[in-house]
Design a protein around this motif. Structure first.
Motif, PDB file in Angstrom:
ATOM      1  N   CYS A   1       0.830  -1.208   0.000  1.00 41.60           N
ATOM      2  CA  CYS A   1       0.000   0.000   0.000  1.00 41.60           C
ATOM      3  C   CYS A   1       0.863   1.257   0.000  1.00 41.60           C
ATOM      4  CB  CYS A   1      -0.925  -0.004   1.216  1.00 41.60           C
ATOM      5  SG  CYS A   1      -2.206  -1.288   1.189  1.00 41.60           S
ATOM      6  N   VAL A   2       1.881   1.289   0.848  1.00 40.20           N
ATOM      7  CA  VAL A   2       2.738   2.472   0.945  1.00 40.20           C
ATOM      8  C   VAL A   2       3.574   2.639  -0.324  1.00 40.20           C
ATOM      9  CG1 VAL A   2       4.678   3.489   2.223  1.00 40.20           C
ATOM     10  CG2 VAL A   2       2.743   2.495   3.457  1.00 40.20           C
ATOM     11  N   THR A   3       4.039   1.547  -0.901  1.00 39.01           N
ATOM     12  CA  THR A   3       4.789   1.632  -2.155  1.00 39.01           C
ATOM     13  C   THR A   3       3.928   2.230  -3.261  1.00 39.01           C
ATOM     14  OG1 THR A   3       6.206  -0.244  -1.592  1.00 39.01           O
ATOM     15  CG2 THR A   3       6.009   0.313  -3.919  1.00 39.01           C
ATOM     16  N   ALA A   4       2.698   1.781  -3.384  1.00 42.77           N
ATOM     17  CA  ALA A   4       1.794   2.320  -4.401  1.00 42.77           C
ATOM     18  C   ALA A   4       1.508   3.799  -4.147  1.00 42.77           C
ATOM     19  CB  ALA A   4       0.498   1.519  -4.419  1.00 42.77           C
ATOM     20  N   GLN A   5       1.281   4.154  -2.899  1.00 47.14           N
ATOM     21  CA  GLN A   5       1.046   5.557  -2.546  1.00 47.14           C
ATOM     22  C   GLN A   5       2.243   6.417  -2.936  1.00 47.14           C
ATOM     23  OE1 GLN A   5       0.245   6.111   1.615  1.00 47.14           O
ATOM     24  NE2 GLN A   5       0.396   8.341   1.524  1.00 47.14           N
ATOM     25  N   ALA A   6       3.444   5.919  -2.665  1.00 45.31           N
ATOM     26  CA  ALA A   6       4.654   6.677  -2.993  1.00 45.31           C
ATOM     27  C   ALA A   6       4.773   6.887  -4.499  1.00 45.31           C
ATOM     28  CB  ALA A   6       5.887   5.947  -2.454  1.00 45.31           C
ATOM     29  N   ARG A   7       4.453   5.844  -5.282  1.00 47.81           N
ATOM     30  CA  ARG A   7       4.552   5.967  -6.738  1.00 47.81           C
ATOM     31  C   ARG A   7       3.596   7.047  -7.257  1.00 47.81           C
ATOM     32  NH1 ARG A   7       6.175   0.594  -8.084  1.00 47.81           N
ATOM     33  NH2 ARG A   7       8.082   0.282  -6.865  1.00 47.81           N
ATOM     34  N   LEU A   8       2.377   7.062  -6.734  1.00 47.86           N
ATOM     35  CA  LEU A   8       1.418   8.070  -7.180  1.00 47.86           C
ATOM     36  C   LEU A   8       1.835   9.466  -6.752  1.00 47.86           C
ATOM     37  CD1 LEU A   8      -0.252   5.568  -7.946  1.00 47.86           C
ATOM     38  CD2 LEU A   8      -2.272   6.789  -7.123  1.00 47.86           C
TER      39      LEU A   8
ATOM     40  N   ARG B   1       4.354  11.009  -8.988  1.00 46.18           N
ATOM     41  CA  ARG B   1       3.823  11.449 -10.284  1.00 46.18           C
ATOM     42  C   ARG B   1       2.938  12.683 -10.167  1.00 46.18           C
ATOM     43  NH1 ARG B   1       1.719   5.492 -12.108  1.00 46.18           N
ATOM     44  NH2 ARG B   1       3.748   4.426 -12.063  1.00 46.18           N
ATOM     45  N   GLY B   2       2.778  13.198  -8.962  1.00 42.78           N
ATOM     46  CA  GLY B   2       1.971  14.386  -8.783  1.00 42.78           C
ATOM     47  C   GLY B   2       0.521  14.128  -8.451  1.00 42.78           C
ATOM     48  N   PHE B   3       0.152  12.867  -8.199  1.00 43.78           N
ATOM     49  CA  PHE B   3      -1.223  12.603  -7.781  1.00 43.78           C
ATOM     50  C   PHE B   3      -1.440  13.227  -6.397  1.00 43.78           C
ATOM     51  CE2 PHE B   3      -4.742  10.279  -5.952  1.00 43.78           C
ATOM     52  CZ  PHE B   3      -5.635  10.214  -7.015  1.00 43.78           C
ATOM     53  N   PRO B   4      -2.617  13.793  -6.131  1.00 45.00           N
ATOM     54  CA  PRO B   4      -2.841  14.494  -4.867  1.00 45.00           C
ATOM     55  C   PRO B   4      -2.987  13.545  -3.673  1.00 45.00           C
ATOM     56  CG  PRO B   4      -4.845  14.494  -6.177  1.00 45.00           C
ATOM     57  CD  PRO B   4      -3.767  13.938  -7.063  1.00 45.00           C
ATOM     58  N   CYS B   5      -1.866  13.175  -3.107  1.00 44.81           N
ATOM     59  CA  CYS B   5      -1.855  12.360  -1.898  1.00 44.81           C
ATOM     60  C   CYS B   5      -0.579  12.663  -1.130  1.00 44.81           C
ATOM     61  CB  CYS B   5      -1.958  10.868  -2.211  1.00 44.81           C
ATOM     62  SG  CYS B   5      -0.590  10.195  -3.179  1.00 44.81           S
TER      63      CYS B   5
ATOM     64  N   ASN C   1     -12.571  10.733   3.147  1.00 48.01           N
ATOM     65  CA  ASN C   1     -11.175  10.432   2.839  1.00 48.01           C
ATOM     66  C   ASN C   1     -10.603  11.310   1.728  1.00 48.01           C
ATOM     67  OD1 ASN C   1     -10.822   8.422   4.769  1.00 48.01           O
ATOM     68  ND2 ASN C   1     -11.683   6.846   3.436  1.00 48.01           N
ATOM     69  N   LEU C   2     -11.338  12.335   1.320  1.00 54.09           N
ATOM     70  CA  LEU C   2     -10.849  13.271   0.313  1.00 54.09           C
ATOM     71  C   LEU C   2     -11.018  14.702   0.818  1.00 54.09           C
ATOM     72  CD1 LEU C   2     -12.081  10.680  -1.414  1.00 54.09           C
ATOM     73  CD2 LEU C   2     -11.597  12.197  -3.345  1.00 54.09           C
ATOM     74  N   ARG C   3     -10.132  15.591   0.352  1.00 44.38           N
ATOM     75  CA  ARG C   3     -10.256  17.019   0.629  1.00 44.38           C
ATOM     76  C   ARG C   3     -10.085  17.777  -0.682  1.00 44.38           C
ATOM     77  NH1 ARG C   3     -11.889  14.920   4.387  1.00 44.38           N
ATOM     78  NH2 ARG C   3     -11.561  15.341   6.626  1.00 44.38           N
ATOM     79  N   TRP C   4     -10.787  18.900  -0.796  1.00 38.20           N
ATOM     80  CA  TRP C   4     -10.861  19.649  -2.043  1.00 38.20           C
ATOM     81  C   TRP C   4     -10.497  21.109  -1.817  1.00 38.20           C
ATOM     82  CZ3 TRP C   4     -13.019  17.201  -6.539  1.00 38.20           C
ATOM     83  CH2 TRP C   4     -13.513  15.913  -6.313  1.00 38.20           C
ATOM     84  N   HIS C   5      -9.919  21.725  -2.824  1.00 39.62           N
ATOM     85  CA  HIS C   5      -9.784  23.177  -2.926  1.00 39.62           C
ATOM     86  C   HIS C   5     -10.663  23.610  -4.096  1.00 39.62           C
ATOM     87  CE1 HIS C   5      -5.595  23.442  -0.798  1.00 39.62           C
ATOM     88  NE2 HIS C   5      -6.600  23.398   0.060  1.00 39.62           N
TER      89      HIS C   5
ATOM     90  N   THR D   1      -6.378  16.292  -1.685  1.00 41.54           N
ATOM     91  CA  THR D   1      -5.758  15.112  -1.103  1.00 41.54           C
ATOM     92  C   THR D   1      -6.722  13.933  -1.099  1.00 41.54           C
ATOM     93  OG1 THR D   1      -4.581  16.558   0.448  1.00 41.54           O
ATOM     94  CG2 THR D   1      -4.479  14.209   0.881  1.00 41.54           C
ATOM     95  N   VAL D   2      -6.201  12.770  -1.457  1.00 42.26           N
ATOM     96  CA  VAL D   2      -6.901  11.506  -1.235  1.00 42.26           C
ATOM     97  C   VAL D   2      -6.159  10.778  -0.118  1.00 42.26           C
ATOM     98  CG1 VAL D   2      -7.637   9.300  -2.216  1.00 42.26           C
ATOM     99  CG2 VAL D   2      -7.633  11.374  -3.647  1.00 42.26           C
ATOM    100  N   HIS D   3      -6.875  10.425   0.925  1.00 40.18           N
ATOM    101  CA  HIS D   3      -6.297   9.763   2.098  1.00 40.18           C
ATOM    102  C   HIS D   3      -6.623   8.270   2.100  1.00 40.18           C
ATOM    103  CE1 HIS D   3      -5.105  13.511   4.041  1.00 40.18           C
ATOM    104  NE2 HIS D   3      -6.323  14.002   3.870  1.00 40.18           N
ATOM    105  N   ASP D   4      -6.132   7.599   3.133  1.00 39.06           N
ATOM    106  CA  ASP D   4      -6.463   6.208   3.463  1.00 39.06           C
ATOM    107  C   ASP D   4      -5.970   5.220   2.412  1.00 39.06           C
ATOM    108  OD1 ASP D   4      -7.323   4.093   4.931  1.00 39.06           O
ATOM    109  OD2 ASP D   4      -9.442   4.283   4.411  1.00 39.06           O
ATOM    110  N   TRP D   5      -4.668   5.256   2.161  1.00 41.39           N
ATOM    111  CA  TRP D   5      -4.070   4.319   1.218  1.00 41.39           C
ATOM    112  C   TRP D   5      -3.845   2.951   1.836  1.00 41.39           C
ATOM    113  CZ3 TRP D   5      -3.887   5.581  -3.807  1.00 41.39           C
ATOM    114  CH2 TRP D   5      -4.176   6.914  -4.101  1.00 41.39           C
ATOM    115  N   ASP D   6      -4.078   2.834   3.142  1.00 40.98           N
ATOM    116  CA  ASP D   6      -4.087   1.510   3.769  1.00 40.98           C
ATOM    117  C   ASP D   6      -5.187   0.629   3.185  1.00 40.98           C
ATOM    118  OD1 ASP D   6      -2.175   2.580   5.375  1.00 40.98           O
ATOM    119  OD2 ASP D   6      -3.312   2.454   7.237  1.00 40.98           O
ATOM    120  N   SER D   7      -6.183   1.254   2.568  1.00 37.36           N
ATOM    121  CA  SER D   7      -7.366   0.526   2.105  1.00 37.36           C
ATOM    122  C   SER D   7      -7.302   0.145   0.634  1.00 37.36           C
ATOM    123  CB  SER D   7      -8.626   1.358   2.374  1.00 37.36           C
ATOM    124  OG  SER D   7      -8.836   1.506   3.759  1.00 37.36           O
TER     125      SER D   7
END
Length: 306
Positions: free
Chosen positions: A58-65, A68-72, A193-197, A203-209
Motif C-alpha cells: 500500500c505504501v509503495t503504491a502511494q509513494a509511486r502516485l 507522479r503528482g497525484f494528490p496524496c 477520505n478526500l479534501r478539495w480546494h 488530497t486523497v487519504h487512506d491508502w491503507d485501504s
C-alpha cells in the motif's frame, strides 16, 4: 504527549531525525494515526496498524502516485515493524474541504478522481495487498457469508436482519461467479477520505485501504460509498448510476454487461458490511435503512435476484 505509545519517540528519532515535540492530532480506526510536530519543527504523520502483510504494498503504491503528482501525501519512510505493528511516516498535507452531497453532479466529480486514481494505479506493480480490507473481502474462504472477524463474530448475530443476510448472500454469489481479472484499487473511496480546494481535489487519504479486486467491483463499491462524509451510508441509485457512467467515460472504455452487474453487486456488499456493523453495535441505521430501501433494485441490476 504523555499518551503517546512508548515506542513512538524513539522511532521518530531513528527514522525522522527528531522526537515529537507536539501532538497535532490523533485518529484511530483500524490504523492509529498521529500528526506530530518534531523537535526540529517538521510536521509529519505517523501511521501504525496491525502487521498483516498489506502495508508495504500500500505504501509503495502511494509513494509511486505521489511521485507522479497525484494528490496524496508522500511517504517519507518505508514500512517498518514495531512489535506486531507495521509503521511508516508520511508528509503532513493539511487543508482542503470535504465535498458533501449525494447528487448526480457530485457523483460525477468523485468519479473523475476515482478514474484518474485507477488509471495511475494500473501502471503500478506491487505484490497484491492481501487479504483485502474486510468490507471488500467477499472472496474470502472462511465459513459463512462474512469473512471471519473475531470481534464482530463474537457479537450476537441474531440482531442482523434476515433481509441483510439474504442481500449479502446474493451479492456475493454474483461477485464470485464473475471471471474478471483483479487490479489494484482504492477500496474506501468515501467523502471523508478526500479534501478539495474548490473544484480541484487536494488530497486523497487512506491508502491503507487498497484492495486487489476486479476494476468494475472497485468502481461499483466506490459508486455506493463516495458520499459518506461520516458514518457510511449508501448513495442513491441515481447517483451511483451517474458515478458509473462518468467513470467509464473518464476511463475511456465501456463496461461489459457482466462488469456492470459486478459493479452493482459490489455496491451492495460494501453497504452490507456497514449495515451489519450497525446492527451488531446498535448504532444509527444509516446503511441499514438505505440498503433496505435500495436492495431490490440494486440486486436486479446485478442480476442477483436468485
Amino acid at each position: 504527549m504523555d499518551e503517546l505509545p512508548d515506542w513512538l519517540p524513539g522511532w521518530c528519532l531513528d527514522h525522522l531525525g527528531g522526537e515529537p515535540a507536539e501532538v497535532l492530532f490523533r485518529l484511530e480506526s483500524i490504523s492509529v494515526v498521529y500528526g506530530l510536530r518534531l523537535t526540529g519543527g517538521t510536521d509529519v504523520v505517523v501511521k501504525s496498524r496491525p502487521g498483516d502483510g498489506r502495508a508495504g504494498a500500500c505504501v509503495t503504491a502511494q509513494a509511486r502516485l505521489a511521485e507522479r503528482g497525484f494528490p496524496c501525501a508522500r511517504p517519507v519512510t518505508p514500512v517498518t515493524g514495531v512489535g506486531s505493528l507495521a509503521v511508516h511516516a508520511e508528509e503532513f498535507r493539511p487543508g482542503g474541504d470535504m465535498l458533501r452531497g449525494d447528487t448526480p453532479d457530485v457523483a460525477v466529480r468523485y468519479a473523475e478522481v476515482f478514474a484518474r486514481l485507477m488509471g495511475e494505479l494500473a501502471t503500478v506493480t506491487v505484490e497484491p495487498p492481501l487479504p483485502n480490507p474486510r468490507w471488500s473481502r467477499w472472496d474470502h474462504t472462511d465459513p459463512g457469508i462474512w469473512p471471519s472477524i473475531g470481534f464482530l463474530d463474537a457479537r450476537d448475530q441474531s440482531v442482523v436482519p434476515a433481509y441483510l443476510v439474504d442481500t449479502a448472500t446474493r451479492a456475493r454469489k454474483r461477485l464470485l461467479a464473475a471471471d474478471l481479472p483483479c487490479v489494484l484499487g482504492h477500496a474506501d473511496f468515501e467523502a471523508q477520505n478526500l479534501r478539495w480546494h474548490g473544484v480541484e481535489v487536494w488530497t486523497v487519504h487512506d491508502w491503507d485501504s487498497l484492495a486487489w479486486q476486479p476494476e468494475a467491483a472497485l468502481a461499483g463499491a466506490a459508486s455506493g460509498a463516495f458520499a459518506s462524509d461520516g458514518p457510511p451510508f449508501l448513495a442513491s441509485i441515481e447517483s451511483s448510476e451517474a458515478f458509473l457512467a462518468a467513470y467509464q467515460d473518464f476511463r475511456g472504455r465501456a463496461f461489459t454487461a457482466v462488469e456492470l452487474e459486478v459493479a452493482w453487486a459490489a455496491s451492495l456488499w460494501a453497504a452490507g458490511h456497514n449495515a451489519r456493523w450497525e446492527a451488531l453495535h446498535g448504532t444509527p441505521p444509516l446503511s441499514l435503512d438505505t440498503l433496505r430501501a435500495q436492495a431490490a433494485e440494486r440486486l436486479r441490476r446485478a442480476n442477483a435476484l436468485l
